[in-house]
Design an enzyme around this catalytic site. Sequence first.
Site, mmCIF file in Angstrom:
data_model
loop_
_atom_site.group_PDB
_atom_site.id
_atom_site.type_symbol
_atom_site.label_atom_id
_atom_site.label_comp_id
_atom_site.label_asym_id
_atom_site.label_seq_id
_atom_site.Cartn_x
_atom_site.Cartn_y
_atom_site.Cartn_z
ATOM 1 N N LYS A 13 -14.011 12.927 19.840
ATOM 2 C CA LYS A 13 -15.238 12.356 19.282
ATOM 3 C C LYS A 13 -16.451 13.245 19.587
ATOM 4 C CE LYS A 13 -14.684 8.523 21.642
ATOM 5 N NZ LYS A 13 -13.381 8.806 22.275
ATOM 6 N N ARG A 88 -17.895 -0.639 21.517
ATOM 7 C CA ARG A 88 -16.534 -0.533 22.029
ATOM 8 C C ARG A 88 -15.895 -1.893 22.249
ATOM 9 N NH1 ARG A 88 -16.876 4.804 24.718
ATOM 10 N NH2 ARG A 88 -14.950 5.352 25.741
ATOM 11 N N ARG A 127 -9.800 18.781 30.078
ATOM 12 C CA ARG A 127 -11.214 18.815 29.658
ATOM 13 C C ARG A 127 -12.099 19.352 30.789
ATOM 14 N NH1 ARG A 127 -13.817 13.753 26.736
ATOM 15 N NH2 ARG A 127 -12.927 12.599 28.483
ATOM 16 N N ARG A 160 -14.832 15.856 34.714
ATOM 17 C CA ARG A 160 -15.391 14.510 34.866
ATOM 18 C C ARG A 160 -14.626 13.724 35.924
ATOM 19 N NH1 ARG A 160 -16.057 12.005 28.890
ATOM 20 N NH2 ARG A 160 -15.266 10.186 30.004
ATOM 21 N N ARG A 171 -8.169 3.660 30.973
ATOM 22 C CA ARG A 171 -9.094 3.782 29.834
ATOM 23 C C ARG A 171 -8.363 3.540 28.519
ATOM 24 N NH1 ARG A 171 -11.195 9.449 31.346
ATOM 25 N NH2 ARG A 171 -12.137 9.494 29.285
HETATM 26 P P1 ADP Z 1 -14.392 9.216 26.248
HETATM 27 O O1 ADP Z 1 -15.175 10.392 25.763
HETATM 28 O O2 ADP Z 1 -13.268 9.636 27.130
HETATM 29 O O3 ADP Z 1 -13.984 8.306 25.134
HETATM 30 P P2 ADP Z 1 -16.904 8.122 27.117
HETATM 31 O O4 ADP Z 1 -17.608 9.333 27.613
HETATM 32 O O5 ADP Z 1 -17.247 7.647 25.762
HETATM 33 O O6 ADP Z 1 -15.339 8.393 27.213
HETATM 34 O O7 ADP Z 1 -17.075 6.917 28.120
HETATM 35 C C1 ADP Z 1 -16.847 7.088 29.508
HETATM 36 C C2 ADP Z 1 -16.915 5.734 30.196
HETATM 37 O O8 ADP Z 1 -18.209 5.166 30.023
HETATM 38 C C3 ADP Z 1 -15.943 4.689 29.676
HETATM 39 O O9 ADP Z 1 -14.663 4.782 30.267
HETATM 40 C C4 ADP Z 1 -16.661 3.390 30.082
HETATM 41 O O10 ADP Z 1 -16.514 3.124 31.459
HETATM 42 C C5 ADP Z 1 -18.127 3.757 29.846
HETATM 43 N N1 ADP Z 1 -18.572 3.423 28.473
HETATM 44 C C6 ADP Z 1 -18.997 4.292 27.515
HETATM 45 N N2 ADP Z 1 -19.348 3.637 26.392
HETATM 46 C C7 ADP Z 1 -19.124 2.325 26.631
HETATM 47 C C8 ADP Z 1 -19.278 1.128 25.855
HETATM 48 N N3 ADP Z 1 -19.738 1.159 24.583
HETATM 49 N N4 ADP Z 1 -18.931 -0.045 26.429
HETATM 50 C C9 ADP Z 1 -18.483 -0.108 27.694
HETATM 51 N N5 ADP Z 1 -18.308 0.969 28.481
HETATM 52 C C10 ADP Z 1 -18.638 2.185 27.958
HETATM 53 P P1 ADP Z 2 -13.737 12.367 23.296
HETATM 54 O O1 ADP Z 2 -15.226 12.527 23.127
HETATM 55 O O2 ADP Z 2 -13.102 11.615 22.176
HETATM 56 O O3 ADP Z 2 -13.365 11.826 24.633
HETATM 57 P P2 ADP Z 2 -13.688 15.310 23.484
HETATM 58 O O4 ADP Z 2 -14.386 15.792 22.264
HETATM 59 O O5 ADP Z 2 -14.409 15.391 24.767
HETATM 60 O O6 ADP Z 2 -13.082 13.817 23.206
HETATM 61 O O7 ADP Z 2 -12.300 16.136 23.583
HETATM 62 C C1 ADP Z 2 -11.390 15.908 24.664
HETATM 63 C C2 ADP Z 2 -10.810 17.254 25.125
HETATM 64 O O8 ADP Z 2 -9.938 17.782 24.115
HETATM 65 C C3 ADP Z 2 -11.856 18.343 25.375
HETATM 66 O O9 ADP Z 2 -11.408 19.154 26.440
HETATM 67 C C4 ADP Z 2 -11.893 19.111 24.059
HETATM 68 O O10 ADP Z 2 -12.260 20.474 24.273
HETATM 69 C C5 ADP Z 2 -10.447 19.013 23.586
HETATM 70 N N1 ADP Z 2 -10.288 18.903 22.124
HETATM 71 C C6 ADP Z 2 -11.114 18.270 21.243
HETATM 72 N N2 ADP Z 2 -10.608 18.321 19.985
HETATM 73 C C7 ADP Z 2 -9.437 18.997 20.076
HETATM 74 C C8 ADP Z 2 -8.409 19.371 19.113
HETATM 75 N N3 ADP Z 2 -8.523 19.047 17.813
HETATM 76 N N4 ADP Z 2 -7.338 20.051 19.571
HETATM 77 C C9 ADP Z 2 -7.216 20.352 20.890
HETATM 78 N N5 ADP Z 2 -8.129 20.030 21.839
HETATM 79 C C10 ADP Z 2 -9.225 19.356 21.448
#
Ligand code: ADP
Ligand code: ADP
Length: 221
Positions: A13, A88, A127, A160, A171
Amino acid sequence: MRIILMGPPGAGKGTQAKRLVDKFGMAHLSSGDIFRAEKAGGSALGQKLAEYMNAGQLVPDEIVVEIMAKAITSCDSPAGLLLDGFPRTVAQAEALDAQLDQAGKSLDGVVVITADEDEIVERITGRRSCSDCGKVYHVKYLRPQNDNLCDKCNVQLVQRADDTEGVIRQRLAAYNLQTEPVIAYYRGRPNVQTLFVNGTQPPDNVTADLVQGLEQLKTEM
Ligand code: ADP
Ligand code: ADP
Ligand code: ZN
């Protein structure tokens, strides 16, 4: 264009959001980024957020909605908005709907990036991000030019706190149980398009699918 970007943790994302913003010019709001900034600042609110985030649990809706409502009010622009990581839960989606309704605004699309569990674990454990600019890398798939250093800032990349295998399972469970119902909540609603994109492809292919889907959505708005 007002869009919600959804998908399990690690689906890509954040990576794709940056590219879409470069292409379409809308504002990007990432709840995770906002919470991590608050956490890093060490405020009482930040410490509260950390309790949930470090355990891989969702932050309670009341806290999330309050923070995000303010962020949306100050950020929503004529160029549109890309919401990444919010809403979410169905309760958060209801709160967002109410806020947009009140402002006479509406949502145009829900975009879901999909990825299976093995891929997610591989992505999240690999990551790394820049502690200065926030740019996200992967040790195997999106490597920095110099080992473990940000291409732009030349500072060490960090992992992270919640990107460990144990926390990922938690998660993922939260995603399946609490977040997936949000897709059904919006699906079938007139004027809101739902778009699924296969996230298990090279990053550029995912971007191409997203751009194509959003261009199509724009013509139907
Ligand atoms: P990821 O990129 O792995 O999907 P995020 O960076 O979006 O994770 O979120 C990291 C953490 O922040 C989540 O595991 C949760 O604890 C919290 N968080 C983020 N957005 C929300 C939301 N909309 N509602 C509840 N918790 C959230
Ligand atoms: P999210 O915001 O959904 O948690 P991220 O954009 O942070 O996801 O991506 C999660 C991890 O996977 C990061 O280390 C990123 O560099 C890697 N990544 C993202 N898209 C791809 C892809 N299409 N193929 C392989 N690795 C990816
Ligand atoms: Zn950097």
